[in-house]
Write a protein that holds these residues in place. Sequence first.
Motif, PDB file in Angstrom:
ATOM      1  N   ILE A  83      -7.765   1.334  -5.412  1.00 28.30           N
ATOM      2  CA  ILE A  83      -8.105   1.526  -4.464  1.00 28.30           C
ATOM      3  C   ILE A  83      -7.657   2.419  -3.523  1.00 28.30           C
ATOM      4  O   ILE A  83      -6.883   3.348  -4.300  1.00 28.30           O
ATOM      5  N   TYR A 135      -6.790   3.579   0.649  1.00 34.83           N
ATOM      6  CA  TYR A 135      -7.363   3.392   2.044  1.00 34.83           C
ATOM      7  C   TYR A 135      -7.238   3.993   3.158  1.00 34.83           C
ATOM      8  O   TYR A 135      -6.619   5.320   2.571  1.00 34.83           O
ATOM      9  N   ALA A 168      -8.126   8.962   4.877  1.00 30.94           N
ATOM     10  CA  ALA A 168      -8.133   8.089   3.440  1.00 30.94           C
ATOM     11  C   ALA A 168      -7.470   8.680   2.543  1.00 30.94           C
ATOM     12  O   ALA A 168      -7.607   9.635   2.133  1.00 30.94           O
ATOM     13  N   VAL A 220       0.796  -1.407  -0.040  1.00 28.88           N
ATOM     14  CA  VAL A 220      -0.151   0.051   0.141  1.00 28.88           C
ATOM     15  C   VAL A 220       0.822   0.986  -0.248  1.00 28.88           C
ATOM     16  O   VAL A 220       1.939   1.194   0.434  1.00 28.88           O
ATOM     17  N   PRO A 262     -14.745  -4.217   2.391  1.00 31.38           N
ATOM     18  CA  PRO A 262     -13.391  -3.775   2.608  1.00 31.38           C
ATOM     19  C   PRO A 262     -12.736  -4.603   3.472  1.00 31.38           C
ATOM     20  O   PRO A 262     -13.059  -5.430   3.758  1.00 31.38           O
ATOM     21  N   MET A 288      -2.072  -2.520  -5.508  1.00 32.02           N
ATOM     22  CA  MET A 288      -1.845  -3.173  -4.863  1.00 32.02           C
ATOM     23  C   MET A 288      -0.668  -3.568  -4.893  1.00 32.02           C
ATOM     24  O   MET A 288       0.177  -4.908  -4.465  1.00 32.02           O
ATOM     25  N   SER A 310      -4.546   5.422  -3.281  1.00 36.77           N
ATOM     26  CA  SER A 310      -3.423   4.318  -3.188  1.00 36.77           C
ATOM     27  C   SER A 310      -2.515   3.887  -4.105  1.00 36.77           C
ATOM     28  O   SER A 310      -3.786   3.038  -4.630  1.00 36.77           O
ATOM     29  N   ASP A 360     -10.801  -2.309  -2.828  1.00 38.94           N
ATOM     30  CA  ASP A 360     -11.189  -1.839  -4.426  1.00 38.94           C
ATOM     31  C   ASP A 360     -12.490  -1.535  -4.806  1.00 38.94           C
ATOM     32  O   ASP A 360     -13.606  -1.757  -4.116  1.00 38.94           O
ATOM     33  N   LEU A 382      -5.460  -0.525   8.839  1.00 30.91           N
ATOM     34  CA  LEU A 382      -4.967   0.299   7.633  1.00 30.91           C
ATOM     35  C   LEU A 382      -6.445  -0.358   7.033  1.00 30.91           C
ATOM     36  O   LEU A 382      -6.396  -2.271   6.706  1.00 30.91           O
ATOM     37  N   VAL A 383      -7.654   0.126   6.701  1.00 31.77           N
ATOM     38  CA  VAL A 383      -8.441  -0.700   5.700  1.00 31.77           C
ATOM     39  C   VAL A 383      -8.215  -0.387   4.508  1.00 31.77           C
ATOM     40  O   VAL A 383      -8.737   0.960   3.938  1.00 31.77           O
ATOM     41  N   VAL A 384      -8.784  -1.132   3.252  1.00 25.06           N
ATOM     42  CA  VAL A 384      -8.327  -1.008   1.890  1.00 25.06           C
ATOM     43  C   VAL A 384      -9.481  -1.496   1.335  1.00 25.06           C
ATOM     44  O   VAL A 384     -10.317  -2.770   1.809  1.00 25.06           O
TER      45      VAL A 384
END
Length: 315
Positions: free
Chosen positions: A278, A280, A268, A10, A302, A101, A271, A181, A177-179
């Motif tokens: 995505i 993050y 936020a 990330v 998420p 990613m 990334s 897509d 860390l929340v990703v």
Amino acid sequence: MICSAAPAKVILFGEHFVVKGKPAIVTAVNLYAKTCIMELESGKHLLISKQLRQETDLDKEHVPEQLAQFKRIYEIIYEKYGVIRGFKAIIDSDIPVSSGMGSSAATAVSFTHSLLRFLGVEFKLEDVNNIAYEAEKLVHGKPSGIDNTVSTFGGIIYYKRGYMEKLNVKWPQNLSLVVVDSGIKRNTGKVVMDVLERYERHEEIMKHIYVAAEQLVNKAKNLILSSRFYDLGELISINQSLLESIGVSIFETDRIIYAMIESGGLGAKISGAGRGGIVYGLFMENSLNNAIHRLKNIGYKPIIVKPVEKGVIEF
Ligand code: PMV
């Protein structure tokens, strides 16, 4: 059988600006691309990508476009280390494709690492990194090298073209860390070219944005080195505004970003290359459930990812 796994990444700060020599900060995270190689008595050199559902014979002149990077790696290794006995390489990956990613870099790193191990030659991680970078050039045109570097060496890295520094700090337990897509696939090489062309058209303005990005990344680096992770939120948001000004932010990613901020995210941003891909967000433990709930409610899946210290590994 020889297997290697390489992590996804990330980019925390500085994507795109890094293409023109500015610094960026990136972390390896706990999603992996894996390659397993076994000997083939037939002497053939076969490659199977489970994720892309494609396979090829690497000795053929033309291979499917999405597998061209592996042919390039095979050729470089063949040239450098000589005849390779027959093998079948199976590549599998948990990393979403074309989403920011570093899926292509992680597969390239895991394939390179496992093939060098299969050959039984002496090599350094630096060699893996350099070979994977050559493959990245096929995929992205003008890559900064950040993706292959973090997937090879792991950890949180301050990166500039030709320079990398591992930031030796522990990621706090209660910070996530929340990703998400966005599901919108894009071509990194094309987005990078568009950004560079915008730079050329408005250089007198753009150069200030690039300097601001550099200052921001250096400030973030100092905060990270003094373990002030909780103070990164505003810098993440400022970075997002800079990405907006270079033309890589779109409605769908903005929607995710605002949902993250409104549900308690410290910051936020997009990334990777942007124009989809995505987003993050950085979350304290106490706002995590709320955020996950909200993001699911608006139709996304998420995932919570963890920074990892190691890059490519044997497994
Ligand atoms: O979207 P990704 O994962 O391919 O990341 C690209 C990062 C850029 O800075 C936009 C390009 C690069 O080569 O650094």
